[in-house]
Design a protein around this motif. Structure first.
Motif, PDB file in Angstrom:
ATOM      1  N   TRP A 166       0.815  -1.217   0.000  1.00  9.63           N
ATOM      2  CA  TRP A 166       0.000   0.000   0.000  1.00  9.63           C
ATOM      3  C   TRP A 166       0.847   1.265   0.000  1.00  9.63           C
ATOM      4  CZ3 TRP A 166       0.343   3.041   4.416  1.00  9.63           C
ATOM      5  CH2 TRP A 166       0.919   2.434   5.527  1.00  9.63           C
ATOM      6  N   LYS A 167       2.126   1.157   0.365  1.00  6.66           N
ATOM      7  CA  LYS A 167       3.026   2.306   0.294  1.00  6.66           C
ATOM      8  C   LYS A 167       4.145   2.062  -0.727  1.00  6.66           C
ATOM      9  CE  LYS A 167       5.125   0.714   4.565  1.00  6.66           C
ATOM     10  NZ  LYS A 167       5.564   1.033   5.897  1.00  6.66           N
ATOM     11  N   LYS A 168       3.777   1.388  -1.798  1.00 13.87           N
ATOM     12  CA  LYS A 168       4.731   0.989  -2.834  1.00 13.87           C
ATOM     13  C   LYS A 168       5.463   2.182  -3.452  1.00 13.87           C
ATOM     14  CE  LYS A 168       3.225  -0.516  -6.897  1.00 13.87           C
ATOM     15  NZ  LYS A 168       2.712  -1.352  -7.964  1.00 13.87           N
ATOM     16  N   ALA A 169       4.750   3.245  -3.782  1.00  8.71           N
ATOM     17  CA  ALA A 169       5.371   4.409  -4.435  1.00  8.71           C
ATOM     18  C   ALA A 169       6.411   5.060  -3.525  1.00  8.71           C
ATOM     19  CB  ALA A 169       4.311   5.415  -4.840  1.00  8.71           C
ATOM     20  N   LYS A 170       6.091   5.167  -2.255  1.00  5.73           N
ATOM     21  CA  LYS A 170       7.010   5.771  -1.291  1.00  5.73           C
ATOM     22  C   LYS A 170       8.286   4.933  -1.150  1.00  5.73           C
ATOM     23  CE  LYS A 170       7.177   7.142   3.562  1.00  5.73           C
ATOM     24  NZ  LYS A 170       6.440   7.135   4.830  1.00  5.73           N
ATOM     25  N   LEU A 171       8.121   3.618  -1.064  1.00  6.48           N
ATOM     26  CA  LEU A 171       9.270   2.724  -0.920  1.00  6.48           C
ATOM     27  C   LEU A 171      10.112   2.699  -2.201  1.00  6.48           C
ATOM     28  CD1 LEU A 171       7.554  -0.210   0.993  1.00  6.48           C
ATOM     29  CD2 LEU A 171       9.003   1.593   1.932  1.00  6.48           C
ATOM     30  N   GLU A 172       9.459   2.797  -3.340  1.00  6.18           N
ATOM     31  CA  GLU A 172      10.166   2.845  -4.623  1.00  6.18           C
ATOM     32  C   GLU A 172      11.052   4.093  -4.690  1.00  6.18           C
ATOM     33  OE1 GLU A 172       8.507   3.698  -8.921  1.00  6.18           O
ATOM     34  OE2 GLU A 172       7.892   1.692  -8.247  1.00  6.18           O
ATOM     35  N   LYS A 173      10.506   5.236  -4.269  1.00  2.00           N
ATOM     36  CA  LYS A 173      11.275   6.487  -4.262  1.00  2.00           C
ATOM     37  C   LYS A 173      12.444   6.403  -3.282  1.00  2.00           C
ATOM     38  CE  LYS A 173       7.589   9.566  -5.690  1.00  2.00           C
ATOM     39  NZ  LYS A 173       6.696  10.669  -5.293  1.00  2.00           N
ATOM     40  N   LYS A 174      12.215   5.780  -2.141  1.00  2.00           N
ATOM     41  CA  LYS A 174      13.272   5.622  -1.133  1.00  2.00           C
ATOM     42  C   LYS A 174      14.425   4.790  -1.698  1.00  2.00           C
ATOM     43  CE  LYS A 174      14.059   3.606   3.420  1.00  2.00           C
ATOM     44  NZ  LYS A 174      13.477   2.811   4.502  1.00  2.00           N
ATOM     45  N   LEU A 175      14.075   3.707  -2.370  1.00  3.88           N
ATOM     46  CA  LEU A 175      15.084   2.839  -2.959  1.00  3.88           C
ATOM     47  C   LEU A 175      15.807   3.540  -4.116  1.00  3.88           C
ATOM     48  CD1 LEU A 175      16.087   0.016  -2.352  1.00  3.88           C
ATOM     49  CD2 LEU A 175      14.476  -0.874  -3.997  1.00  3.88           C
ATOM     50  N   GLN A 176      15.058   4.314  -4.915  1.00  4.97           N
ATOM     51  CA  GLN A 176      15.655   5.077  -6.015  1.00  4.97           C
ATOM     52  C   GLN A 176      16.690   6.069  -5.469  1.00  4.97           C
ATOM     53  OE1 GLN A 176      14.859   4.982  -9.585  1.00  4.97           O
ATOM     54  NE2 GLN A 176      16.741   6.166  -9.629  1.00  4.97           N
ATOM     55  N   LYS A 177      16.331   6.756  -4.411  1.00  2.42           N
ATOM     56  CA  LYS A 177      17.235   7.728  -3.800  1.00  2.42           C
ATOM     57  C   LYS A 177      18.498   7.044  -3.273  1.00  2.42           C
ATOM     58  CE  LYS A 177      17.391  11.325  -0.289  1.00  2.42           C
ATOM     59  NZ  LYS A 177      16.697  11.975   0.818  1.00  2.42           N
ATOM     60  N   LYS A 178      18.318   5.883  -2.652  1.00  2.00           N
ATOM     61  CA  LYS A 178      19.451   5.142  -2.103  1.00  2.00           C
ATOM     62  C   LYS A 178      20.424   4.725  -3.211  1.00  2.00           C
ATOM     63  CE  LYS A 178      20.099   1.897   1.586  1.00  2.00           C
ATOM     64  NZ  LYS A 178      19.484   0.979   2.517  1.00  2.00           N
ATOM     65  N   PHE A 179      19.874   4.238  -4.336  1.00  2.00           N
ATOM     66  CA  PHE A 179      20.729   3.834  -5.454  1.00  2.00           C
ATOM     67  C   PHE A 179      21.390   5.038  -6.123  1.00  2.00           C
ATOM     68  CE2 PHE A 179      18.841  -0.408  -5.312  1.00  2.00           C
ATOM     69  CZ  PHE A 179      19.945  -1.187  -5.618  1.00  2.00           C
ATOM     70  N   ASP A 180      20.671   6.157  -6.222  1.00  2.00           N
ATOM     71  CA  ASP A 180      21.253   7.362  -6.814  1.00  2.00           C
ATOM     72  C   ASP A 180      22.425   7.878  -5.985  1.00  2.00           C
ATOM     73  OD1 ASP A 180      19.541   7.310  -8.971  1.00  2.00           O
ATOM     74  OD2 ASP A 180      18.115   8.751  -8.105  1.00  2.00           O
ATOM     75  N   GLU A 181      22.306   7.773  -4.666  1.00  2.00           N
ATOM     76  CA  GLU A 181      23.399   8.189  -3.786  1.00  2.00           C
ATOM     77  C   GLU A 181      24.580   7.230  -3.874  1.00  2.00           C
ATOM     78  OE1 GLU A 181      21.638   8.454   0.092  1.00  2.00           O
ATOM     79  OE2 GLU A 181      20.593  10.329  -0.387  1.00  2.00           O
ATOM     80  N   LYS A 182      24.287   5.944  -3.957  1.00  2.00           N
ATOM     81  CA  LYS A 182      25.341   4.920  -3.984  1.00  2.00           C
ATOM     82  C   LYS A 182      26.086   4.911  -5.321  1.00  2.00           C
ATOM     83  CE  LYS A 182      26.933   0.884  -2.221  1.00  2.00           C
ATOM     84  NZ  LYS A 182      27.707   0.788  -1.016  1.00  2.00           N
ATOM     85  N   TYR A 183      25.356   5.131  -6.424  1.00  2.00           N
ATOM     86  CA  TYR A 183      25.936   5.094  -7.764  1.00  2.00           C
ATOM     87  C   TYR A 183      25.610   6.387  -8.515  1.00  2.00           C
ATOM     88  CZ  TYR A 183      26.117   0.159  -6.561  1.00  2.00           C
ATOM     89  OH  TYR A 183      26.347  -1.020  -5.923  1.00  2.00           O
ATOM     90  N   PRO A 184      26.268   7.501  -8.162  1.00  2.80           N
ATOM     91  CA  PRO A 184      25.946   8.774  -8.819  1.00  2.80           C
ATOM     92  C   PRO A 184      26.346   8.824 -10.297  1.00  2.80           C
ATOM     93  CG  PRO A 184      27.816   9.029  -7.330  1.00  2.80           C
ATOM     94  CD  PRO A 184      27.284   7.639  -7.143  1.00  2.80           C
ATOM     95  N   SER A 185      27.305   8.024 -10.705  1.00  2.00           N
ATOM     96  CA  SER A 185      27.754   8.043 -12.104  1.00  2.00           C
ATOM     97  C   SER A 185      26.918   7.140 -13.010  1.00  2.00           C
ATOM     98  CB  SER A 185      29.225   7.627 -12.187  1.00  2.00           C
ATOM     99  OG  SER A 185      29.370   6.305 -11.714  1.00  2.00           O
ATOM    100  N   LYS A 186      26.046   6.329 -12.414  1.00  2.00           N
ATOM    101  CA  LYS A 186      25.210   5.415 -13.204  1.00  2.00           C
ATOM    102  C   LYS A 186      23.797   5.953 -13.362  1.00  2.00           C
ATOM    103  CE  LYS A 186      27.197   0.894 -12.674  1.00  2.00           C
ATOM    104  NZ  LYS A 186      26.835  -0.251 -13.431  1.00  2.00           N
ATOM    105  N   ASP A 187      23.160   5.578 -14.448  1.00  2.00           N
ATOM    106  CA  ASP A 187      21.754   5.879 -14.668  1.00  2.00           C
ATOM    107  C   ASP A 187      20.956   4.707 -14.103  1.00  2.00           C
ATOM    108  OD1 ASP A 187      19.327   6.875 -15.644  1.00  2.00           O
ATOM    109  OD2 ASP A 187      19.572   5.811 -17.539  1.00  2.00           O
ATOM    110  N   VAL A 188      20.370   4.904 -12.909  1.00  2.00           N
ATOM    111  CA  VAL A 188      19.659   3.833 -12.216  1.00  2.00           C
ATOM    112  C   VAL A 188      18.154   4.076 -12.315  1.00  2.00           C
ATOM    113  CG1 VAL A 188      19.335   2.645 -10.020  1.00  2.00           C
ATOM    114  CG2 VAL A 188      21.570   3.576 -10.591  1.00  2.00           C
ATOM    115  N   PHE A 189      17.430   3.025 -12.680  1.00  2.00           N
ATOM    116  CA  PHE A 189      15.971   3.080 -12.760  1.00  2.00           C
ATOM    117  C   PHE A 189      15.406   2.010 -11.840  1.00  2.00           C
ATOM    118  CE2 PHE A 189      11.917   1.781 -14.662  1.00  2.00           C
ATOM    119  CZ  PHE A 189      11.259   2.992 -14.631  1.00  2.00           C
ATOM    120  N   VAL A 190      14.611   2.415 -10.848  1.00  2.00           N
ATOM    121  CA  VAL A 190      14.018   1.487  -9.884  1.00  2.00           C
ATOM    122  C   VAL A 190      12.520   1.437 -10.109  1.00  2.00           C
ATOM    123  CG1 VAL A 190      13.622   1.006  -7.443  1.00  2.00           C
ATOM    124  CG2 VAL A 190      15.797   1.979  -8.166  1.00  2.00           C
TER     125      VAL A 190
END
Length: 134
Positions: free
Chosen positions: A72-96
């Motif tokens: 029920w909070k899928k969109a929020k968790l998706e954004k959280k995971l996207q942010k985490k990957f963007d921080e971890k891999y700033p040079s990569k184009d990550v799509f979650v």
């Protein structure tokens, strides 16, 4: 007593088989350069049930399935995971994506072992599919 003696070995063997039946939680396909790091990031999140990660060129597609109680909070968790990957891999184009159709198609790409030259086109189609409103 005889019944217990016959049932005990059966119960023990069944419990062992059930315990060994766990499937992989994280599947990484493509270049294996950051495989362990990606697995570590995804295993930290307790709301992630299963994941398929496709790495290609300088990009990464992360398709996740969220545990049932957290859907029920899928969109929020998706954004959280996207942010985490963007921080971890700033040079990569990550799509979650936490959308099941993206997860299904990512697994299909892995099963069919799509060649590198066709992989980029398939991933582009998946990104467009994810942005579609259904």
């Amino acid at each position: 007593m005889k019944l217990l003696g016959m049932m005990l070995p059966l119960l023990v063997s069944l419990s062992l088989l059930i315990g060994c039946g766990e499937k992989e939680k994280v599947i990484v396909y493509g270049s294996p350069e950051n495989e362990k790091e990606v697995e570590a990031v995804l295993k930290e999140e307790d709301y992630v049930d299963k994941t398929t990660v496709i790495q290609y060129d300088n990009s990464m597609l992360v398709a996740v399935q969220i545990k049932p109680w957290d859907k029920w909070k899928k969109a929020k968790l998706e954004k959280k995971l996207q942010k985490k990957f963007d921080e971890k891999y700033p040079s990569k184009d990550v799509f979650v994506s936490a959308d099941y159709k993206i997860f299904y198609e990512a697994n299909k790409i892995k099963r069919e072992q799509v060649e590198d030259n066709k992989l980029k086109d398939k991933i582009t189609k998946l990104k467009k599919l994810a942005k579609e409103e259904t």
